[in-house]
Design a protein around this motif. Structure first.
Motif, PDB file in Angstrom:
ATOM      1  N   UNK A 265      -6.418  56.943 -31.333  1.00 31.49           N
ATOM      2  CA  UNK A 265      -6.620  56.647 -32.673  1.00 31.49           C
ATOM      3  C   UNK A 265      -7.182  55.340 -32.644  1.00 31.49           C
ATOM      4  N   UNK A 266      -8.333  54.987 -33.332  1.00 30.88           N
ATOM      5  CA  UNK A 266      -9.117  53.541 -33.374  1.00 30.88           C
ATOM      6  C   UNK A 266      -9.494  53.547 -34.684  1.00 30.88           C
ATOM      7  N   UNK A 267      -9.344  52.345 -35.400  1.00 28.88           N
ATOM      8  CA  UNK A 267      -9.886  52.074 -36.686  1.00 28.88           C
ATOM      9  C   UNK A 267     -10.427  50.920 -36.895  1.00 28.88           C
ATOM     10  N   UNK A 268     -11.660  50.483 -37.216  1.00 29.19           N
ATOM     11  CA  UNK A 268     -12.098  49.101 -37.760  1.00 29.19           C
ATOM     12  C   UNK A 268     -11.943  48.133 -36.406  1.00 29.19           C
ATOM     13  N   UNK A 269     -12.561  48.681 -35.077  1.00 27.67           N
ATOM     14  CA  UNK A 269     -12.294  48.015 -33.959  1.00 27.67           C
ATOM     15  C   UNK A 269     -13.380  47.380 -33.692  1.00 27.67           C
ATOM     16  N   UNK A 270     -14.563  47.553 -34.261  1.00 26.76           N
ATOM     17  CA  UNK A 270     -15.998  47.018 -34.154  1.00 26.76           C
ATOM     18  C   UNK A 270     -16.517  46.464 -35.322  1.00 26.76           C
ATOM     19  N   UNK A 271     -16.698  44.989 -35.428  1.00 27.53           N
ATOM     20  CA  UNK A 271     -17.084  44.454 -36.737  1.00 27.53           C
ATOM     21  C   UNK A 271     -17.926  43.249 -36.715  1.00 27.53           C
ATOM     22  N   UNK A 272     -17.978  42.609 -35.410  1.00 21.70           N
ATOM     23  CA  UNK A 272     -18.761  41.302 -35.281  1.00 21.70           C
ATOM     24  C   UNK A 272     -20.215  41.859 -35.026  1.00 21.70           C
ATOM     25  N   UNK A 273     -21.155  41.153 -35.787  1.00 21.26           N
ATOM     26  CA  UNK A 273     -22.696  41.707 -35.493  1.00 21.26           C
ATOM     27  C   UNK A 273     -23.185  41.700 -34.138  1.00 21.26           C
ATOM     28  N   UNK A 274     -22.592  40.816 -33.445  1.00 21.87           N
ATOM     29  CA  UNK A 274     -23.214  40.760 -32.077  1.00 21.87           C
ATOM     30  C   UNK A 274     -22.673  41.425 -31.217  1.00 21.87           C
ATOM     31  N   UNK A 275     -21.839  42.419 -31.479  1.00 17.24           N
ATOM     32  CA  UNK A 275     -20.899  43.113 -30.709  1.00 17.24           C
ATOM     33  C   UNK A 275     -19.957  42.740 -29.618  1.00 17.24           C
TER      34      UNK A 275
END
Length: 106
Positions: A29-39
């Protein structure tokens, strides 16, 4: 700082210091783990998913769309580096109280 913590997590994920995963992980389960524009951090996320799901585990990922380039990179890298082709859960299957145009479930 948040950047220092992210860098520490990223380097720890890529190192041999992590313990071996259990013999089989059935569901990640993963949530909100990618959020930085540059990846930043996507490679570490993908290698962690690949490692934990190696025994045939499934991934349920909740992702808030913030940056189109990040959204595309997440799908691409999860497929190429994580070994998982993400399939979007139709919005009609989301609970009505929590449906959002900016949230994607995979």
């Amino acid at each position: 700082s948040a950047e220092a913590e992210a860098a520490a997590v990223g380097s720890a994920v890529g190192s041999a210091r992590l313990p071996a995963p259990p013999a089989q992980v059935g569901l990640l389960l993963a949530a909100d783990v990618a959020y930085q524009r540059e990846g930043r951090g996507l490679s570490a996320l993908c290698s962690t998913v690949r490692r934990l799901a190696a025994g045939g585990g499934a991934l349920l990922l909740a992702h808030k769309c913030r940056h189109p380039e990040l959204d595309a990179a997440l799908l691409q890298q999860m497929r190429d580096e994580g070994g998982m082709a993400l399939e979007e859960v139709p919005r009609s299957h989301h609970h009505p109280d929590f449906r959002s145009l900016s949230i994607r479930l995979y």
